[in-house]
Design a protein around this motif. Sequence first.
Motif, PDB file in Angstrom:
ATOM      1  N   MET A 144       0.931  -1.015   0.273  1.00 21.14           N
ATOM      2  CA  MET A 144       0.167   0.132   0.088  1.00 21.14           C
ATOM      3  C   MET A 144       0.599   1.148  -0.138  1.00 21.14           C
ATOM      4  O   MET A 144       0.296   2.261  -0.894  1.00 21.14           O
ATOM      5  CB  MET A 144      -0.731  -0.216   1.088  1.00 21.14           C
ATOM      6  CG  MET A 144      -2.013  -0.823   0.976  1.00 21.14           C
ATOM      7  SD  MET A 144      -3.226  -0.656  -0.148  1.00 21.14           S
ATOM      8  CE  MET A 144      -3.826   0.659   0.234  1.00 21.14           C
ATOM      9  N   GLY A 145       2.123   1.083   0.671  1.00 19.63           N
ATOM     10  CA  GLY A 145       2.900   2.015   0.945  1.00 19.63           C
ATOM     11  C   GLY A 145       3.545   2.978  -0.618  1.00 19.63           C
ATOM     12  O   GLY A 145       3.965   3.425  -0.835  1.00 19.63           O
ATOM     13  N   LEU A 146       4.036   1.979  -1.623  1.00 18.16           N
ATOM     14  CA  LEU A 146       4.050   2.308  -2.691  1.00 18.16           C
ATOM     15  C   LEU A 146       3.643   2.805  -3.482  1.00 18.16           C
ATOM     16  O   LEU A 146       4.058   3.345  -4.288  1.00 18.16           O
ATOM     17  CB  LEU A 146       4.333   0.350  -2.981  1.00 18.16           C
ATOM     18  CG  LEU A 146       5.498  -0.638  -2.948  1.00 18.16           C
ATOM     19  CD1 LEU A 146       5.509  -1.841  -3.517  1.00 18.16           C
ATOM     20  CD2 LEU A 146       6.736  -0.261  -2.774  1.00 18.16           C
ATOM     21  N   SER A 147       2.410   3.034  -3.950  1.00 14.35           N
ATOM     22  CA  SER A 147       1.583   4.243  -4.457  1.00 14.35           C
ATOM     23  C   SER A 147       1.478   5.288  -2.881  1.00 14.35           C
ATOM     24  O   SER A 147       0.559   6.773  -3.941  1.00 14.35           O
ATOM     25  CB  SER A 147      -0.043   3.304  -4.420  1.00 14.35           C
ATOM     26  OG  SER A 147       0.547   2.266  -5.038  1.00 14.35           O
ATOM     27  N   ALA A 148       1.778   5.414  -1.752  1.00 12.69           N
ATOM     28  CA  ALA A 148       2.286   6.771  -1.659  1.00 12.69           C
ATOM     29  C   ALA A 148       2.602   8.269  -2.145  1.00 12.69           C
ATOM     30  O   ALA A 148       2.999   8.194  -2.603  1.00 12.69           O
ATOM     31  CB  ALA A 148       2.373   7.055  -0.209  1.00 12.69           C
ATOM     32  N   GLU A 149       1.424   8.787  -1.909  1.00 14.49           N
ATOM     33  CA  GLU A 149       1.686  10.214  -3.227  1.00 14.49           C
ATOM     34  C   GLU A 149       2.496  10.877  -2.082  1.00 14.49           C
ATOM     35  O   GLU A 149       3.562  11.830  -2.552  1.00 14.49           O
ATOM     36  CB  GLU A 149       0.294  11.589  -2.355  1.00 14.49           C
ATOM     37  CG  GLU A 149      -0.446  11.104  -3.457  1.00 14.49           C
ATOM     38  CD  GLU A 149      -1.778  11.780  -3.469  1.00 14.49           C
ATOM     39  OE1 GLU A 149      -1.682  13.103  -2.508  1.00 14.49           O
ATOM     40  OE2 GLU A 149      -2.906  11.391  -3.527  1.00 14.49           O
ATOM     41  N   GLU A 150       2.582  10.463  -0.452  1.00 15.76           N
ATOM     42  CA  GLU A 150       3.980  11.301   0.102  1.00 15.76           C
ATOM     43  C   GLU A 150       5.609  10.282  -0.704  1.00 15.76           C
ATOM     44  O   GLU A 150       5.321   9.194   0.124  1.00 15.76           O
ATOM     45  CB  GLU A 150       4.460  11.828   1.540  1.00 15.76           C
ATOM     46  CG  GLU A 150       3.246  12.427   1.820  1.00 15.76           C
ATOM     47  CD  GLU A 150       1.552  11.248   2.000  1.00 15.76           C
ATOM     48  OE1 GLU A 150       1.505  10.512   1.426  1.00 15.76           O
ATOM     49  OE2 GLU A 150       0.971  12.807   2.230  1.00 15.76           O
ATOM     50  N   GLU A 151       6.855  11.102  -0.764  1.00 11.44           N
ATOM     51  CA  GLU A 151       7.753  10.675  -1.743  1.00 11.44           C
ATOM     52  C   GLU A 151       8.369   9.429  -0.311  1.00 11.44           C
ATOM     53  O   GLU A 151       8.928   8.417  -0.451  1.00 11.44           O
ATOM     54  CB  GLU A 151       8.662  11.637  -1.594  1.00 11.44           C
ATOM     55  CG  GLU A 151       8.419  11.882  -3.329  1.00 11.44           C
ATOM     56  CD  GLU A 151       9.182  12.764  -4.664  1.00 11.44           C
ATOM     57  OE1 GLU A 151      10.415  12.801  -3.254  1.00 11.44           O
ATOM     58  OE2 GLU A 151       8.958  13.777  -4.997  1.00 11.44           O
ATOM     59  N   GLY A 202      -3.932   2.405  -6.812  1.00 15.85           N
ATOM     60  CA  GLY A 202      -1.605   2.816  -7.477  1.00 15.85           C
ATOM     61  C   GLY A 202      -1.137   1.444  -8.334  1.00 15.85           C
ATOM     62  O   GLY A 202      -1.125   0.386  -8.018  1.00 15.85           O
ATOM     63  N   GLN A 203      -0.939   2.111  -8.876  1.00 17.10           N
ATOM     64  CA  GLN A 203       0.325   1.057 -10.394  1.00 17.10           C
ATOM     65  C   GLN A 203       0.867   0.691  -9.730  1.00 17.10           C
ATOM     66  O   GLN A 203       1.309  -0.727  -9.783  1.00 17.10           O
ATOM     67  CB  GLN A 203       0.245   2.381 -11.242  1.00 17.10           C
ATOM     68  CG  GLN A 203       1.108   1.311 -12.974  1.00 17.10           C
ATOM     69  CD  GLN A 203       2.267   2.487 -13.461  1.00 17.10           C
ATOM     70  OE1 GLN A 203       1.080   3.726 -13.930  1.00 17.10           O
ATOM     71  NE2 GLN A 203       2.763   2.073 -13.865  1.00 17.10           N
ATOM     72  N   GLN A 204       2.294   1.580  -8.485  1.00 16.43           N
ATOM     73  CA  GLN A 204       3.221   0.443  -8.501  1.00 16.43           C
ATOM     74  C   GLN A 204       2.490  -0.730  -7.389  1.00 16.43           C
ATOM     75  O   GLN A 204       3.221  -1.816  -6.717  1.00 16.43           O
ATOM     76  CB  GLN A 204       4.228   1.271  -7.645  1.00 16.43           C
ATOM     77  CG  GLN A 204       4.793   2.168  -8.202  1.00 16.43           C
ATOM     78  CD  GLN A 204       5.283   1.754  -9.462  1.00 16.43           C
ATOM     79  OE1 GLN A 204       6.159   0.681  -8.757  1.00 16.43           O
ATOM     80  NE2 GLN A 204       5.471   1.615 -10.534  1.00 16.43           N
ATOM     81  N   THR A 205       1.247  -0.690  -6.548  1.00 15.80           N
ATOM     82  CA  THR A 205       0.842  -1.462  -6.068  1.00 15.80           C
ATOM     83  C   THR A 205       0.752  -2.809  -6.360  1.00 15.80           C
ATOM     84  O   THR A 205       0.997  -4.207  -6.399  1.00 15.80           O
ATOM     85  CB  THR A 205      -0.233  -1.360  -5.509  1.00 15.80           C
ATOM     86  OG1 THR A 205      -0.136   0.314  -4.226  1.00 15.80           O
ATOM     87  CG2 THR A 205      -1.344  -1.833  -3.912  1.00 15.80           C
ATOM     88  N   ARG A 206       0.055  -2.516  -7.822  1.00 19.58           N
ATOM     89  CA  ARG A 206      -0.610  -3.621  -8.321  1.00 19.58           C
ATOM     90  C   ARG A 206       0.677  -4.457  -8.790  1.00 19.58           C
ATOM     91  O   ARG A 206       0.423  -5.626  -8.780  1.00 19.58           O
ATOM     92  CB  ARG A 206      -1.819  -2.541  -9.571  1.00 19.58           C
ATOM     93  CG  ARG A 206      -2.955  -2.387  -8.980  1.00 19.58           C
ATOM     94  CD  ARG A 206      -3.977  -2.171 -10.004  1.00 19.58           C
ATOM     95  NE  ARG A 206      -3.296  -1.923 -11.281  1.00 19.58           N
ATOM     96  CZ  ARG A 206      -3.326  -0.293 -11.547  1.00 19.58           C
ATOM     97  NH1 ARG A 206      -3.887   0.284 -10.614  1.00 19.58           N
ATOM     98  NH2 ARG A 206      -3.293   0.162 -12.497  1.00 19.58           N
TER      99      ARG A 206
END
Length: 267
Positions: free
Chosen positions: A14-21, A63-67
């Motif tokens: 879930m954190g992979l798609s977080a907006e905060e870098e 989030g794309q990175q999460t998928r």
Amino acid sequence: LLSHYTPLVSAALMGLSAEEEAIAAEAVRANAALLRVFQTATVSMVPLTDLVNVLSSMLRVHGQQTRLSALRWLSMLSHAWKYEIHAQIEEVLFPELSRLITDPVAQVVTADLELLAFHSEDKDSKFFHRLIGELVGLFRADPVLLETRCPLVVRTLSTFLGPELVFVAMADRIDSLVNSEDPGDTSELSAPHSAGGIAQETTPSKQPVLLFAALAIQTLHLILLTSMEAGPLRKVLRKSHLSAERQALFISLYRPWSHSPVSLIGY
């Protein structure tokens, strides 16, 4: 750590798609650490069912990175414990993996198809034929998807499974769909088609499936003519006169191709 493995994987993905870098960067490091832990684990040490359920839910995250990462986890699990994961894929994940074929991100679709292809390596398996049936059903339901996504699907599956297997299976499924559209008319199942279906009498109720078959075969024909992945199949078909096996392949594609007269001429 392994007793808390599932919630940790869920939080990291879930954190992979977080907006905060900063959060996304920490999630990348956490995910990499969890992958290293996994490499030392045995199947009895991992709560596999719970983990698969979490990964399945991650496939629905925006989030794309999460998928993408969820698909990479599933691929890694499949290569490590194919038998155990295959049962989960069939019973739990297949609807989600099928849905991802319509994902707007091509990279997600490719990773999804690679995973599905890995579990379809046995051409006689129910899973492979279930996948082909699902694909044809999706393309029939959405003509735009047929036009925009079918080339990527066919080319990717051809890369991992071979173009002959993919083209024959899809063409046969399309042909079977036409033949089975009217269950009450059994004569059509044994009667040969004329080229392009010209001599075949059609009813208004059958016109939609015939139109789909023509469009689907046209799409397959274009992929066959132009894609690098279909190159080996093109070479075989050009020299189909050299062996009985190649002649059988030519004939197996000729009947489905007859649903599109234009494609049949090019064939």
